[in-house]
Design an enzyme around this catalytic site. Structure first.
Site, PDB file in Angstrom:
ATOM      1  CB  THR A  17      14.334  39.365 -17.697  1.00  0.00           C
ATOM      2  OG1 THR A  17      15.487  38.550 -17.654  1.00  0.00           O
ATOM      3  CG2 THR A  17      14.490  40.486 -16.694  1.00  0.00           C
ATOM      4  CB  THR A  93      17.014  39.011 -23.850  1.00  0.00           C
ATOM      5  OG1 THR A  93      17.726  38.792 -22.628  1.00  0.00           O
ATOM      6  CG2 THR A  93      15.960  40.074 -23.658  1.00  0.00           C
TER       7      THR A  93
HETATM    8  N1  ASP Z   1      17.931  34.716 -18.680  1.00  0.00           N
HETATM    9  C1  ASP Z   1      16.833  35.527 -19.162  1.00  0.00           C
HETATM   10  C2  ASP Z   1      16.140  34.756 -20.275  1.00  0.00           C
HETATM   11  O1  ASP Z   1      16.653  34.675 -21.347  1.00  0.00           O
HETATM   12  C3  ASP Z   1      17.339  36.835 -19.647  1.00  0.00           C
HETATM   13  C4  ASP Z   1      16.303  37.792 -20.171  1.00  0.00           C
HETATM   14  O2  ASP Z   1      15.149  37.504 -20.348  1.00  0.00           O
HETATM   15  O3  ASP Z   1      16.704  38.938 -20.452  1.00  0.00           O
HETATM   16  O4  ASP Z   1      15.084  34.220 -20.045  1.00  0.00           O
END
Ligand code: ASP
Length: 350
Positions: A17, A93
């Site tokens: 993200t 994340t």
């Molecule tokens: N879907 C994203 C990922 O894990 C979520 C994030 O980065 O917070 O790449």
């Protein structure tokens, strides 16, 4: 001996993200090239150390990460290990705790900081948490003690107010800025007005370990599965899972202090799988605490059947550790032995 050279940090952008932008047609967030990210953090140039960057050819949503990508990160660190003082990995994340756990095993004899971070909101958004996480991660990776030694000498996750040991961490919120926690291990640092490191929680390699050179293990064997118990779990389903062709090891998520049903069919299937050479490791479904297989007969029966206690391992650390050990082509007995003992600060054996 402290170096007088200017500190250099390598920032590895894998996706997530933090670097995403909204697709104008679908309105969904998609990974975006690195320049977009850097453009939004001009403050990086104000730091009193050098930051250089490396980006994955195709930045990924971390839900698409697999051991090949972990190997790619590990290889980049290996190739650049002598030229940089520390590494910051920008990562989604969703599977960050898996990557952090995997890297903690893959990077043997690590004595420099590998700080993984990301964000809940893209860095281009006004209320983003990305800028703060990124800058703090860089500062943590560059931090030295008064003798000039690296303060962090392990794989860690930096998120909002805390620095966590990578193989002890877990994503516990899909919405809070404090998205990560460690349920069985204290924070390595608290981030507030300052960065306050917890010396007693940080990894301190021995003098002998410090002399070793970094060894990178790329072989991760994915012939592993989770078995998540629940009241009413069916015999035919458990049999099917335990007989999945090719599977060498299973992380069994049990109730409470490591308990499972004592129904004869269940224990028989477990015993048969262990006798066939399957490694089954017992971890608890509770987010906090450890398995104590001798406390109740239900846990004791599993121990008797040959199930290995995984103590307070997180599910992320348990499965990646198993991939790593099988990837080293160890014997079944060696895998069992090492699953029960800490090898990178990932568990506490009481
Ligand atoms: N879907 C994203 C990922 O894990 C979520 C994030 O980065 O917070 O790449």
């Amino acid at each position: 001996m402290a170096s007088t050279k200017r500190t250099r940090i390598l920032m590895i952008y894998t996706g997530g993200t933090i670097g995403m932008m909204e697709n104008p047609d679908t309105h969904a967030l998609e990974p975006f090239p690195f320049e977009n990210l850097l453009k939004n953090v001009p403050k990086i140039s104000m730091l009193d150390f050098d930051v250089e960057t490396f980006q994955f050819k195709k930045p990924l949503d971390s839900s698409s990460m697999n051991p090949t990508h972990w190997g790619e990160i590990a290889e980049i660190i290996r190739k650049n290990y002598d030229d940089y003082d520390g590494f910051v990995v920008l990562h989604g994340t969703d599977t960050m705790a898996y990557t952090a756990s995997a890297l903690s095993f893959m990077l043997e004899n690590l004595t420099k900081p590998v700080v993984i971070t990301g964000s809940q909101l893209p860095i281009g958004e006004v209320r983003t948490d990305g800028e703060e996480n990124l800058i703090t991660a860089l500062q943590v990776a560059a931090a030295r003690d008064r003798y000039g030694n690296h303060i962090v000498r392990e794989v860690a996750i930096l998120f909002e107010n805390y620095l966590w040991r990578g193989n002890r961490s877990t994503k516990h919120s899909s919405t809070n800025f404090n998205a990560f926690t460690s349920n069985n291990y204290p924070p390595l640092a608290k981030i507030g007005l300052g960065i306050s490191f917890n010396d007693y929680a940080l990894w301190h390699p021995t003098k002998a370990e410090e002399q070793q050179t970094l060894k990178v293990h790329l072989g991760m064997d994915t012939n592993v599965l989770y078995l998540d118990l629940f009241p009413g779990i069916r015999e035919d389903h458990v049999r099917h899972l335990l007989n999945t062709p090719g599977v060498k090891g299973i992380i069994m998520k049990t109730f409470g202090a490591g308990n499972g049903p004592t129904e004869p069919w269940f224990l028989k299937l477990i015993r048969e799988a262990v006798d066939r050479g399957m490694v089954i490791v017992n971890i608890t479904q509770c987010s906090n605490g450890s398995v104590h297989p001798r406390r109740y007969v239900t846990g004791y029966e599993l121990l008797q059947a040959g199930v290995i206690p995984g103590h307070d391992l997180t599910p992320e650390a348990a499965i990646t550790k198993m991939m790593y050990l099988f990837g080293k082509n160890l014997s079944i007995e060696e895998v069992k032995e090492q699953m029960e003992c800490p090898i990178a600060g990932e568990m506490t054996c009481l």
